[in-house]
Design an enzyme around this catalytic site. Structure first.
Site, PDB file in Angstrom:
ATOM      1  N   ARG A 130     -21.950  14.697  23.628  1.00 53.99           N
ATOM      2  CA  ARG A 130     -23.321  15.000  24.076  1.00 53.99           C
ATOM      3  C   ARG A 130     -24.295  13.873  23.756  1.00 53.99           C
ATOM      4  NH1 ARG A 130     -24.477  19.960  25.773  1.00 53.99           N
ATOM      5  NH2 ARG A 130     -26.690  19.604  25.439  1.00 53.99           N
ATOM      6  N   PRO A 164     -12.908  21.280   4.494  1.00 55.93           N
ATOM      7  CA  PRO A 164     -14.036  21.995   3.877  1.00 55.93           C
ATOM      8  C   PRO A 164     -14.593  21.263   2.660  1.00 55.93           C
ATOM      9  CG  PRO A 164     -12.153  23.470   4.244  1.00 55.93           C
ATOM     10  CD  PRO A 164     -11.673  22.069   4.458  1.00 55.93           C
ATOM     11  N   ASP A 170     -32.432  19.461  23.339  1.00 56.43           N
ATOM     12  CA  ASP A 170     -31.453  20.150  22.502  1.00 56.43           C
ATOM     13  C   ASP A 170     -32.094  20.596  21.205  1.00 56.43           C
ATOM     14  OD1 ASP A 170     -29.369  19.930  24.219  1.00 56.43           O
ATOM     15  OD2 ASP A 170     -28.190  18.548  23.001  1.00 56.43           O
ATOM     16  N   GLU A 216      -1.718  23.913   3.666  1.00 54.31           N
ATOM     17  CA  GLU A 216      -2.749  24.005   2.615  1.00 54.31           C
ATOM     18  C   GLU A 216      -3.499  22.692   2.461  1.00 54.31           C
ATOM     19  OE1 GLU A 216      -2.881  27.069   2.359  1.00 54.31           O
ATOM     20  OE2 GLU A 216      -0.783  27.254   2.954  1.00 54.31           O
TER      21      GLU A 216
HETATM   22  C1  9WO Z   1      -7.749  26.466   1.235  1.00 56.01           C
HETATM   23  C2  9WO Z   1      -6.960  27.334   0.532  1.00 56.01           C
HETATM   24  C3  9WO Z   1      -7.216  28.146  -0.561  1.00 56.01           C
HETATM   25  C4  9WO Z   1      -6.188  28.934  -1.083  1.00 56.01           C
HETATM   26  C5  9WO Z   1      -4.954  28.893  -0.487  1.00 56.01           C
HETATM   27  C6  9WO Z   1      -4.725  28.072   0.620  1.00 56.01           C
HETATM   28  C7  9WO Z   1      -5.744  27.316   1.100  1.00 56.01           C
HETATM   29  N1  9WO Z   1      -5.767  26.467   2.144  1.00 56.01           N
HETATM   30  C8  9WO Z   1      -6.950  25.942   2.220  1.00 56.01           C
HETATM   31  C9  9WO Z   1      -7.381  24.952   3.155  1.00 56.01           C
HETATM   32  O1  9WO Z   1      -8.470  24.416   3.039  1.00 56.01           O
HETATM   33  N2  9WO Z   1      -6.529  24.631   4.146  1.00 56.01           N
HETATM   34  C10 9WO Z   1      -6.913  23.597   5.077  1.00 56.01           C
HETATM   35  C11 9WO Z   1      -6.747  24.082   6.491  1.00 56.01           C
HETATM   36  C12 9WO Z   1      -6.150  22.335   4.885  1.00 56.01           C
HETATM   37  C13 9WO Z   1      -6.724  21.275   5.767  1.00 56.01           C
HETATM   38  C14 9WO Z   1      -6.893  21.756   7.215  1.00 56.01           C
HETATM   39  N3  9WO Z   1      -7.455  23.065   7.247  1.00 56.01           N
HETATM   40  C15 9WO Z   1      -8.770  23.281   7.443  1.00 56.01           C
HETATM   41  C16 9WO Z   1      -9.764  22.390   7.797  1.00 56.01           C
HETATM   42  N4  9WO Z   1      -9.330  24.466   7.322  1.00 56.01           N
HETATM   43  N5  9WO Z   1     -10.647  24.356   7.530  1.00 56.01           N
HETATM   44  C17 9WO Z   1     -10.937  23.121   7.842  1.00 56.01           C
HETATM   45  C18 9WO Z   1     -12.278  22.685   8.088  1.00 56.01           C
HETATM   46  C19 9WO Z   1     -12.537  21.398   8.497  1.00 56.01           C
HETATM   47  C20 9WO Z   1     -13.859  21.005   8.692  1.00 56.01           C
HETATM   48  N6  9WO Z   1     -14.868  21.871   8.525  1.00 56.01           N
HETATM   49  C21 9WO Z   1     -14.622  23.138   8.143  1.00 56.01           C
HETATM   50  C22 9WO Z   1     -13.339  23.566   7.911  1.00 56.01           C
END
Ligand code: 9WO
Length: 244
Positions: A152, A87, A167, A114
């Site tokens: 794609r 993120p 698209d 995390e």
């Molecule tokens: C954030 C967070 C905040 C408070 C307590 C724990 C927490 N964990 C996370 C977090 O971002 N965890 C991630 C889970 C660690 C890396 C892999 N994860 C992930 C990737 N979640 N969301 C994505 C992601 C990847 C690309 N685009 C959107 C979301």
């Protein structure tokens, strides 16, 4: 194109064996392989996570197994960019995907827990990509979204290559509405123009709908674009009809 995914859960990617992505894999337009950091642990418990320095909830992916996994991937794909799905990354658009699809080799790193040890990011990650502002349970689903969107863009991946041009977002506009048989469904009819077979009129109607929807739902996209005189006229018509 060759993609290696670094993941603790390669099974998740089995969903890509269906549909358009499945056909692209079968036809070798794309070689997709996996490297599991757990295979690079050297302790009896095969531990890949550990407690965060500084305390707090949850666990962090240990650097050593991830380091070895990424180095193994880099030795297989020496010219690949190493991309971490998180993120914190830059939010992807169709433009980024099109650019990515022109690369021969890509290494995608899917995190869990995390997150991964920041020293891996510093030393081995070339780019961080986000697929949107929300948190998942891991990077795998984000990696699958990226892989599907990349596929794609590969020539030969779509049954009908013309459909790529249509698209949504390839044109920078939202898609127009679609209809198929029956002509009356749930007491609702199909727009007359689509039944009459005047192809120029149909093209104009579809462009007008695309412009109108983009104006209603995604003004940000419309403001990034320069409209032709004909497009501006069609949008004016749409806005006129919408506001009266
Ligand atoms: C954030 C967070 C905040 C408070 C307590 C724990 C927490 N964990 C996370 C977090 O971002 N965890 C991630 C889970 C660690 C890396 C892999 N994860 C992930 C990737 N979640 N969301 C994505 C992601 C990847 C690309 N685009 C959107 C979301």
């Amino acid at each position: 194109m060759k993609i290696i995914v670094i993941t603790l859960f390669p099974e998740i990617f089995n969903a890509l064996n269906s549909g358009i992505s499945g056909r692209a894999l079968k036809n070798n337009l794309l070689t997709l392989t996996f490297i599991n950091p757990r295979d690079f642990t050297h302790d009896p418990y095969h531990r890949v996570d550990d407690r965060p320095y500084g305390g707090g909830p949850g666990m962090v992916l240990k650097p050593e197994p991830l380091w070895e996994a990424i180095m193994a991937a880099k030795s297989q794909l020496p010219s690949a960019k190493v991309i971490y799905l998180s993120p914190q990354g830059k939010t992807l658009t169709q433009k980024h995907i099109q650019n990515g699809a022109s690369q021969k080799e890509i290494i995608l790193v899917a995190g869990r827990y995390e997150g991964i040890d920041e020293r891996i990011v510093t030393m081995l990650i070339d780019e961080e990509w986000s697929i949107g502002d929300y948190v998942l349970s891991g990077g795998e689903l984000a990696a699958m979204v990226v892989i599907d969107a990349l596929i794609r863009c590969l020539p030969g991946s779509l049954g009908d290559e013309a459909s790529r041009e249509q698209d949504s977002f390839t044109s920078g506009l939202l898609d127009y509405p679609h209809y198929t048989r029956p002509e009356i469904f749930a007491k609702m009819t199909v727009p007359e123009v689509l039944l009459r077979g005047n192809h120029q009129a149909i093209q104009r109607w579809r462009m007008k709908q695309s412009l109108g929807r983009t104006w209603l739902r995604r003004l940000d996209l419309l403001k990034q674009r320069l409209l032709s005189q004909e497009q501006q006229a069609l949008l004016d018509e749409f806005m006129q009809e919408y506001t009266e």
